[in-house]
Motif scaffolding. Structure first.
Motif, PDB file in Angstrom:
ATOM      1  N   ASP A 119      -6.751   0.856   4.270  1.00  0.00           N
ATOM      2  CA  ASP A 119      -6.633   1.510   5.573  1.00  0.00           C
ATOM      3  C   ASP A 119      -5.952   0.533   6.536  1.00  0.00           C
ATOM      4  O   ASP A 119      -5.668  -0.617   6.187  1.00  0.00           O
ATOM      5  CB  ASP A 119      -7.988   1.986   6.097  1.00  0.00           C
ATOM      6  CG  ASP A 119      -8.988   0.862   6.316  1.00  0.00           C
ATOM      7  OD1 ASP A 119      -8.590  -0.306   6.450  1.00  0.00           O
ATOM      8  OD2 ASP A 119     -10.199   1.164   6.364  1.00  0.00           O
ATOM      9  N   ASP A 120      -5.666   0.986   7.738  1.00  0.00           N
ATOM     10  CA  ASP A 120      -4.942   0.144   8.698  1.00  0.00           C
ATOM     11  C   ASP A 120      -5.681  -1.147   9.022  1.00  0.00           C
ATOM     12  O   ASP A 120      -5.063  -2.210   9.130  1.00  0.00           O
ATOM     13  CB  ASP A 120      -4.672   0.917   9.994  1.00  0.00           C
ATOM     14  CG  ASP A 120      -3.640   2.013   9.813  1.00  0.00           C
ATOM     15  OD1 ASP A 120      -2.901   1.994   8.797  1.00  0.00           O
ATOM     16  OD2 ASP A 120      -3.560   2.894  10.686  1.00  0.00           O
ATOM     17  N   ASP A 149      -4.939   0.605  -2.186  1.00  0.00           N
ATOM     18  CA  ASP A 149      -5.185   1.606  -1.144  1.00  0.00           C
ATOM     19  C   ASP A 149      -5.913   0.899  -0.009  1.00  0.00           C
ATOM     20  O   ASP A 149      -7.075   0.521  -0.161  1.00  0.00           O
ATOM     21  CB  ASP A 149      -6.033   2.761  -1.683  1.00  0.00           C
ATOM     22  CG  ASP A 149      -5.246   3.656  -2.612  1.00  0.00           C
ATOM     23  OD1 ASP A 149      -4.069   3.932  -2.298  1.00  0.00           O
ATOM     24  OD2 ASP A 149      -5.797   4.082  -3.631  1.00  0.00           O
ATOM     25  N   ARG A 161       0.862  -1.186   0.000  1.00  0.00           N
ATOM     26  CA  ARG A 161       0.000   0.000   0.000  1.00  0.00           C
ATOM     27  C   ARG A 161       0.893   1.229   0.000  1.00  0.00           C
ATOM     28  O   ARG A 161       2.002   1.219   0.555  1.00  0.00           O
ATOM     29  CB  ARG A 161      -0.952   0.006   1.186  1.00  0.00           C
ATOM     30  CG  ARG A 161      -0.291   0.161   2.532  1.00  0.00           C
ATOM     31  CD  ARG A 161      -1.328   0.174   3.629  1.00  0.00           C
ATOM     32  NE  ARG A 161      -0.694   0.333   4.949  1.00  0.00           N
ATOM     33  CZ  ARG A 161      -1.349   0.647   6.036  1.00  0.00           C
ATOM     34  NH1 ARG A 161      -2.658   0.850   5.998  1.00  0.00           N
ATOM     35  NH2 ARG A 161      -0.731   0.767   7.186  1.00  0.00           N
TER      36      ARG A 161
END
Length: 68
Positions: A55-56, A53, A20
């Protein structure tokens, strides 16, 4: 690890790693750390990587689900 490196020398990396983008530039490897290390041992300059892409939370889930 050396067996994986030998396989990569012979066939290349057959399953891409997942990375990412980092906010400050560059990329963070999410899955495929062993393939990356074996590619280094096999003296490969590049390896296939899918950039997503994430997110955590999504990155953590992928890290836990992908074994190699």
């Amino acid at each position: 690890m050396m067996e994986t490196a030998d396989s990569i020398k012979q066939y290349g990396v057959l399953v891409p790693a997942i990375a990412r983008p980092e906010p400050e530039g560059g990329y963070e490897l999410v899955a495929g750390h062993r393939r990356h290390r074996a590619s280094e041992l096999a003296e490969k300059e590049t390896m296939p990587v899918i950039v997503r892409d994430l997110d955590d939370d999504a990155a953590t889930i992928i890290m836990m689900l992908v074994k190699y």
